[in-house]
Every structure is written in C-alpha cells, then in structure tokens.
Design a protein around this motif. Structure first.
Motif, PDB file in Angstrom:
ATOM      1  N   ARG A  43     -15.705  15.235  -6.293  1.00  0.00           N
ATOM      2  CA  ARG A  43     -15.148  13.900  -6.351  1.00  0.00           C
ATOM      3  C   ARG A  43     -15.348  13.274  -7.713  1.00  0.00           C
ATOM      4  N   SER A  85       0.154  -9.841  -8.620  1.00  0.00           N
ATOM      5  CA  SER A  85       0.520  -9.062  -7.451  1.00  0.00           C
ATOM      6  C   SER A  85       1.838  -9.518  -6.861  1.00  0.00           C
ATOM      7  N   SER A 107      11.486  -6.367   3.530  1.00  0.00           N
ATOM      8  CA  SER A 107      10.870  -5.548   4.567  1.00  0.00           C
ATOM      9  C   SER A 107       9.463  -6.063   4.790  1.00  0.00           C
ATOM     10  N   PHE A 108       8.767  -5.405   5.699  1.00  0.00           N
ATOM     11  CA  PHE A 108       7.362  -5.752   5.903  1.00  0.00           C
ATOM     12  C   PHE A 108       6.571  -5.624   4.608  1.00  0.00           C
ATOM     13  N   PHE A 109       7.007  -4.693   3.759  1.00  0.00           N
ATOM     14  CA  PHE A 109       6.184  -4.297   2.625  1.00  0.00           C
ATOM     15  C   PHE A 109       6.702  -4.833   1.306  1.00  0.00           C
ATOM     16  N   GLU A 122       6.090  -7.479  -0.293  1.00  0.00           N
ATOM     17  CA  GLU A 122       5.060  -8.009  -1.181  1.00  0.00           C
ATOM     18  C   GLU A 122       4.285  -6.885  -1.856  1.00  0.00           C
ATOM     19  N   ILE A 123       4.082  -5.806  -1.139  1.00  0.00           N
ATOM     20  CA  ILE A 123       3.283  -4.730  -1.717  1.00  0.00           C
ATOM     21  C   ILE A 123       4.052  -4.045  -2.834  1.00  0.00           C
ATOM     22  N   SER A 145       4.315  -5.792  -6.287  1.00  0.00           N
ATOM     23  CA  SER A 145       3.113  -6.010  -7.085  1.00  0.00           C
ATOM     24  C   SER A 145       3.161  -5.145  -8.338  1.00  0.00           C
ATOM     25  N   CYS A 204       6.843   2.801   5.443  1.00  0.00           N
ATOM     26  CA  CYS A 204       5.951   2.659   6.592  1.00  0.00           C
ATOM     27  C   CYS A 204       4.866   3.727   6.580  1.00  0.00           C
ATOM     28  N   TYR A 231       2.506   3.295   3.856  1.00  0.00           N
ATOM     29  CA  TYR A 231       1.524   2.255   4.126  1.00  0.00           C
ATOM     30  C   TYR A 231       0.409   2.818   4.986  1.00  0.00           C
ATOM     31  N   GLU A 232       0.770   3.616   5.951  1.00  0.00           N
ATOM     32  CA  GLU A 232      -0.241   4.189   6.840  1.00  0.00           C
ATOM     33  C   GLU A 232      -1.236   5.039   6.071  1.00  0.00           C
ATOM     34  N   ASN A 233      -0.733   5.873   5.162  1.00  0.00           N
ATOM     35  CA  ASN A 233      -1.657   6.767   4.445  1.00  0.00           C
ATOM     36  C   ASN A 233      -2.160   6.164   3.138  1.00  0.00           C
ATOM     37  N   ASP A 234      -1.914   4.868   2.956  1.00  0.00           N
ATOM     38  CA  ASP A 234      -2.450   4.107   1.817  1.00  0.00           C
ATOM     39  C   ASP A 234      -1.793   4.432   0.490  1.00  0.00           C
ATOM     40  N   PHE A 263      -0.440   1.742  -1.923  1.00  0.00           N
ATOM     41  CA  PHE A 263      -1.327   0.958  -2.782  1.00  0.00           C
ATOM     42  C   PHE A 263      -1.629   1.660  -4.097  1.00  0.00           C
TER      43      PHE A 263
END
Lengths: 452, 404
Positions: free
Chosen positions: A28, A248, A280-282, A284-285, A288, A335, A338-341, A344
């Motif tokens: 890591r 953002s 959509s729901f996303f 705003e994301i 950014s 979608c 978003y689930e698997n991040d 971001f």
C-alpha cells in the motif's frame, strides 16, 4: 468517439521508456500520489502514500549512446512525512504526500515543498561529489590524532568522491490547517507560497514557519450552511498578486491580493451554468473541479471535473472557451461508479510547455491528450504489456456500441481499479510522466522532441 | 439519466458511506461527505415524492370504489399539473432555466401540489365537522354512504365559501400562504375516523344516514362557490378557506402525516386540535370535544412534518436545489419528538428510511461530525442502517463540526 488521434498527431508518435517505481514490502505504501517536474525538467519528483519522495534525474544526453539520451534515473529517495496522531481530535494524520511543488532554483541546491494533509515541509536537496582529505587533527577515519604525532601542517584538499545526494528538511510549516490540505503553490516572487485546505487558504513566507496569513476563508458561521469546499488552488505564473481556487460546485474564483487582506470576495468568478437536461442524482459530484492549472502563458486556466476538461480564458467568466469530453461513456454508469466510490476520484490535468496540448488521466490506465489547435484527441495506455522499449504507443479506443474494431475496449471491460490520477508534462519538451497506481511511466516523443 | 438504483438504495448506500468515513484513516473527508450529502438529498426528494404519489394513488383507488356519482370528486383531484402516476415524479428532471427557481425539480413542484391538494381536502373535511352550520353544504345531501367515502364529501364542502371570500392566492396550488401553515402533508385518515356518519357532523351533513351504496342526489355536482370546473385552479383558489375562517384559534391549522403509520394529526398553532377545542371558548368547535376525525389521531401524538424540513433544507442550501416557496413562519414541531416516539412497524426498511429522512432534514451538520469514540460499534452493514443505532447517535451527529 474516443481515441481518434492518428499517428500524424505529434504527441502520439511517442517512444517509450518507462522507469518503474521501487516496490516496497508494504504494497500500500507505494501508490504514487503526486508527480511533478521541476522548472527545467531535469528533475522529476514523485510522492507516494507511504510518505516517501523519490526524485528522478534526467541523464545528460550522451553522444556515445544516442538512444539512451535523456533517460530518468533515481536521484534521491527520502521519507518526507510520517504518520502522526492528533491526540486532541483522536485523528490519525495520513503520511500520504498530497502535493509536491519545486521552488525555482537559486543556487546549486534544489528545494521542494511537500505536503500531507496537515503539514508542509521544505526540503533542500544538495549534492556532494567532493570530500576533503588531509585534516591535521583527525585521521582518515575521523579519529582525533595524537597531537604529539603531528609534526607538520597541511592544507586539506578536496578530492572527488561518488556522488552523494543529501536531503534535509529546512522548514516545517505545521499547525496552519484544520482541514485537509489539497494544494500548495509557490508564488512567482519566490518568497511566498500558499496552501489550501477544504475551507481556507493560507499564505506563508518560505523563511517563516511560525505564522501564516489566512487569505481565503469560506467556512460558514454555521456548518449546517456548508454548500461547497475548496478543491484546488494555484498562483498565477507571472502576476504575484493573482491566484485562483476551484470549488466543489464547479466554479473558479480569481482573487487579487491587492484588493484586500482577506480575499473572500473574488475578483472574477468563472462558472458555467448547468445543463438541466443532464441533471441526475450525481450532478453535484461530477461538477466538482478536481484540479486547476494556469497555462504557461498565464492567459488560460485548465480545469478537470469528473467527465470533462475545460479551458477557461481569464477574460471570460461566463463559460469555458473549450470543453473536452474525457470519458463521456461513463455518464450512464454514474450509479455504479458511485457505489464503488470511483466517482470521487480526483483526476489531475496538465498543459504541455507551449499550451497547445492538454492531458489528463482516465481509467484502465488510459490517459488522454487533446490538441487544442487541431482538435484531435488521442487515448493512450500506460501498461507493461504494451510497452516494449522504444515501441511507439498505439492509440486506444473505447467502443460505446456501434461498430467495434479489433483492439477496441468495451466500456464494460474497463478496469476501474487502474486509474491514472496524476500526470505531468515536461516544461519544455514532449516528455510526460504518468503515475499508474504504483508504477511510474515516462514517455518521450522522439519523433518530435521539440515542443511546437 | 436513469439510475439503476432506486432512491431507497441510494439513501442506504450513502448513509453507509458517511458512516464508514468516520472510521477511515485520516479522519473525515469533508469534501467527500459533502458530495454524498448532495446525493442523499437528491435521493430523498425522489423518495418522498414517490411515497406521496403512492399514497395519492391509494387514495384514488379508494375513491374508485365509490358509487359512480362520486366521479366528480375524481375530477377534484385532478389538479392541473398533477401527474397521473408516480412515474411522473422521477427520476429527477429539472425544468429548464438557469436560475434557482427554475431549477427546482419537477418532482418537488408536484410534491407541493400534492401537499396543497391534500391539505385543502383535509381542511375541508375537518371544517365540515367543526362548523355546525356549514355554509351551503349541499354536499351533505350527497354524503357518501360508505366509510371510505369520507373524502367524497370534500368537493361539496370544498364549495364552502369562506364568509368573507377566499383571499386570492395569486397562483394555483402554491403553498398555503401567507398564513403560518406551510407545507402540511395530509393524508386521508382511516375512513372511519372521518366518516361523515359521525353524529357530530352538522345536521345538514348528516345525510350519511343513507345506507352505503345509496346514490345521493347529484347536488354535489357543482359547488356553489366555485365558478370553474373542478379541474381548474380557480376551483381550489376560490374554495380554499382562509386561515381566518377557522377563527382565531385555528388560524394556523396544520395537518401532518406520519409516513410510517399513516396517521394524520392536525395541529393548531402548535397544539393538537383536541387540546384547542377542549377549551369551551373555541368558536370553531360546536362541542368541547374533539371531532372523531381527531379522536383516532389524538391517540398517537407522533407528528411528521417533512415539509418543514424541506424548507429548512432550502434555507440552508442557499440556491442549491432551488428556492423553496416562502412559507412564512411555519409551526415547527420539535424534530426530536418523532424520534422519541419511535414505533417500529412491520417494515423495518421503510421505517428506517422514513426516520433517517427526518434525521437528515436537519442539514449537513446532521451528517458529519467526528465522534472520537473508538468504543463505538460500527453499524451492521446488512444493507440498512439500523434505525435505532442511527437514532441513538443522532445527538452525536448534530454536534457542531468545529471540533473536526
């Protein structure tokens, strides 16, 4: 359509030479978290999640071996940051290096700033290739001589030795930030620099560590009113009073430090109205801004959000002058991203030295380049399989339905764990550094090594 | 854009992300949590609008069981702009326009309309019970027979013209303004509760003595006060009783709906109606006792007032999701109250979501607050956050972020 650039695009005729990052036992620890060329391009610094900095140096071109000209080899490795613990807040402070910025070279030594979430450090890198020999009072091992044995005086002489690179922390700028630092930027005056966290930007003097000036503060009086955070910031390359910061919400604010001590009020606000049909729901994301970079000329700004890169003209606030789709085929997959991040992920962007080509990373170890003049774009891949030494990188293509060519990759077979977040472009030549997880790839354009 | 997940799953996933971020190395990432909170709000809007559409549909089905002469009441529900089905509510689609108002999601707008509609009907229903001398309650003659016909009275009573005329609202179906009654969420309660057969009902409206299924005269067809057909905005505008109609006591009547138990509570100036009417001086109640419509509601004091929190949200998120129509100074039930009265129902997921929706109505600080509590057990990641855990940590969550 993706990956249109053909072989006649300057930047795709790239000869490959990759240099692999050193692997440590902790898998890591060596995920590369930042990549930065210095001002001449001679040095390339990388920071990783384990808090280490590795500096590569370009070998001088040798007439004897023309093919190995200008390759980058490891120059120095040091531990910049260690994990810390904030006892007051019961918070662990990650040692991951978020950003490295080189200082302009003013003497034989090189200096850089490296930062993790909370602390910025100024490192001085010096070379030692000579060693004094012939001391009067101590012998070769350094032991004090018995004075009775000293019968004559000699002047110590400097003798050549194997090159040794020494790195020492010159300044530690701590306790300036409550939130996580996302950017640092050195002012063109070479005396000050700024550091930005989610809600505040501080101005430091490179020689003073016990205080800094807060120049932007967007923290609301009531945290319930929080609607946006600072995502990136940079000083103008020429005007020491100007800097920009992105939010953002997808906006850019240009601030002039001459206007006021606290630059909460922007001088210019750059933002593009949202397209309501894309809501959509996303929304705003994906709006950014993850990175902002001034062009070398200082006239333009480059921003990266989740799906696009945009070029802004400082003289026009209403909308960007150019918008390039990086991977619009992901718009229908937001979608699951978003689930698997993955949604971001913060991709960076880069200008080439002449501001004619912009570059950014994507998934599946793909990275994209857009030629602003010809409007051609290309998708390339940073992978060991496709990288024989001196092999020309083949343009890749992501097919989104319709006719599929032989080597196309379908959207569903993209590997979202292989993401290229950090890229850097040599300030003068067509040399690029691509960080693919824990591997560093350096590509050079041998066909057109001079920037046009 | 269509999302593969429904609103409820998105809410659940988002909450899980927020919760797991509290234990991640390096501390809470403010940026990421802010973005997740946006998704939460977007999903919550859709979830709420879907719920209302569902309830609305259910109500319509009840109506359809009535004798055909009550068809006109279906028209009453066909408010202009009202979507025919829940499908119209989402996914989020914005009307065009660039300013904040125009960007308000259509679903939300329709939600307001739903609020309007239900509030109107419920108020009229209660009005009917409280006013012994209805003004021309011709609908009484057409009182429905069946218990489920409670609402069938409404158009008739909706015709009741307020004594001094309904104030012009300006726009059709805008939130109850200017009075202090903003966005209530009425739902017709169990039919029996508001059965017009209630003996307390005004004499004129006591036609319910008719057996179920009887076809009352079609006198209810045209409400006298309304100049326009039932489907026109004017119908509601004209028929909307001004707050002052209810007298001093009931000038700010709010009817609230509990999404979990579907119990309706009417609140008056912050008091349950039965408290108000218990006073002998209450002019609006013929008797000193609460109407039957409230009797059942009075049994459960739970109040749900999502309209309130939606307003709060918009005050907080200035310009983020579009401006909420101003609601004046609404009655604000204590948000904590509903958590204390938590009654788990048979569907834990639905109740989780409902309650968590309430939680996050309190704004961003309700989402992110570092808890230096290493002894805290992480929630079971079994798809839904346990509501009780969420509620238990609510106080912690609302702590200000300054320590972070």
């Amino acid at each position: 359509d993706e990956g249109q650039g053909g072989s006649d695009a300057r930047v795709t005729g790239a000869e490959l030479r990759f240099c692999k990052h050193r692997l440590e036992s902790n898998p890591r620890a060596d995920i590369i978290s930042t990549v930065e060329f210095n001002h001449t391009g001679e040095l390339l610094a990388t920071g990783d999640k384990g808090g280490r900095v590795v500096i590569f140096q370009r070998e001088p071109e040798s007439k004897n071996a023309p093919h190995s000209q200008g390759e980058y080899d490891v120059y120095s490795t040091f531990q910049s940051h260690e994990p810390e613990f904030d006892y007051l807040k019961s918070l662990e402070i990650e040692e991951k290096i978020n950003k490295i910025k080189w200082l302009p070279q003013q003497n034989a030594a090189h200096s850089l700033l490296s930062t993790n979430d909370k602390t910025i450090k100024l490192w001085k890198i010096t070379e030692r290739d000579k060693r004094p020999e012939g001391y009067n009072l101590k012998d070769e091992e350094g032991k004090l001589k018995d004075l009775s044995t000293v019968t004559s005086l000699q002047v110590p002489v400097l003798k050549p030795m194997d090159l040794m690179v020494e790195v020492s922390p010159r300044r530690i700028f701590a306790n300036g930030h409550t939130y996580h630092i996302n950017s640092i930027s050195v002012n063109s005056d070479c005396e000050t620099y700024m550091s930005a966290d989610d809600l505040r930007i501080n101005l430091w003097h490179l020689a003073i560590t016990d205080r800094s000036f807060n120049i932007v503060d967007i923290k609301p009086a009531n945290m319930e009113d929080l609607t946006e955070v600072i995502t990136a910031s940079e000083f103008h390359p020429h005007h020491c009073n100007l800097f920009v910061y992105s939010s953002s919400k997808g906006s850019l604010r240009l601030c002039d430090m001459r206007a006021a001590a606290l630059c909460d009020k922007h001088s210019k606000l750059f933002e593009e109205p949202e397209d309501p049909s894309n809501r959509s729901f996303f929304s705003e994301i994906i709006s950014s801004v993850s990175d902002v970079k001034f062009s070398h000329s200082g006239r333009y700004m480059l921003t990266r959000d989740y799906l696009t890169v945009k070029v802004w003209d400082l003289n026009m606030e209403a909308r960007p002058i150019e918008t390039y789709q990086v991977h619009d085929y992901l718009r229908s997959k937001l979608c699951s991203l978003y689930e698997n991040d993955c949604i971001f992920d913060k991709f960076e962007c880069a200008w080439n030295g002449s501001d004619s080509v912009i570059m950014t990373g994507a998934y599946n170890n793909f990275f994209r380049m857009f030629d602003r003049n010809t409007k051609r774009d290309v998708t390339l891949e940073a992978s060991r399989e496709s990288s024989k030494p001196r092999a020309v990188l083949k343009p890749r293509r992501v097919c989104v339905g319709g006719k599929r060519r032989r080597d196309d990759i379908s959207v569903d077979s993209l590997d979202f764990t292989k993401k290229i977040l950090h890229t850097a472009w040599h300030p003068a030549e067509n040399i690029i550094a691509i960080a693919a997880t824990n591997n560093l790839y350096i590509f050079q354009d041998k066909v057109n090594s001079e920037m046009h | 854009m269509e999302c593969a997940l429904d609103a409820q799953s998105l809410i659940s996933i988002s909450l899980r992300k927020i919760h797991s971020s509290r234990t991640q190395r390096g501390g809470i990432k403010l940026h990421k949590n802010l973005l997740v909170s946006y998704v939460l709000r977007n999903a919550r809007q859709l979830y709420l609008s879907e719920r209302y559409a569902e309830l609305y549909r259910r109500q319509q089905q009840q109506q359809q069981q009535q004798p055909p002469h009550h068809q006109h009441q279906h028209l009453a529900y066909a408010a202009p702009g009202m979507p025919a089905s829940a499908a119209d509510f989402g996914p989020l689609q914005l009307g065009g326009g660039g300013d904040a108002e125009a960007r308000e999601p259509a679903a939300r707008h329709q939600l307001h309309q739903l609020h309007q509609l239900h509030q109107l009907h419920l108020q009229q229903q209660l009005h009917q019970h409280q006013h012994p001398a209805p003004r021309g309650c011709a609908a009484a003659a057409g009182a429905p027979a069946g218990g489920a016909g409670a609402l069938s009275e409404l158009p008739g009573c909706a015709a009741l013209q307020p004594p001094h005329g309904a104030p012009h609202r300006g726009q059709p179906l805008e939130p109850l303004q200017p009075g202090p009654a903003p966005l209530p969420l009425p739902l017709p309660p169990a039919p029996a509760a508001l059965c017009p057969r209630d003996p307390r009902a005004p004499a004129a409206c006591s036609a319910p003595s008719a057996p179920p299924g009887a076809a009352p005269p079609a006198a209810t067809a045209s409400p006298p006060a309304s100049p326009a057909p039932a489907s026109s905005p004017g119908f509601y505008r004209g028929a909307y009783p001004a707050p002052s109609d209810f007298g001093v006591h009931c000038s700010s009547q709010t009817t609230v709906l509990d999404l979990d138990t579907h119990v309706v509570t009417t609140v008056e100036n912050g008091y349950l109606h039965q408290d108000c009417c218990a006073s002998a001086h209450c002019p609006c109640c013929g008797q000193g006792a609460p109407g039957p419509g409230l009797a059942s509601a009075a049994g459960c004091k739970r109040k749900y007032y999502p309209g309130q929190e939606e307003e709060d949200d918009d005050e907080e998120d200035a310009g983020e999701l579009g401006a909420e129509p101003p609601g004046g100074a609404p009655f604000a039930p204590c948000k904590r109250a509903r958590f204390e009265d938590f009654c788990p129902d048979s569907s834990p997921d639905a109740s989780n979501i409902s309650n968590l929706i309430s939680i996050f109505g309190s704004g961003f600080s309700g989402l992110v607050s570092r808890q230096p509590d290493s002894s805290e057990q992480p929630p079971p990641l079994n798809g839904q956050l346990c509501a009780k855990q969420a509620l238990a940590s609510l106080g912690a969550w609302t702590r200000a972020i300054v320590a972070f």
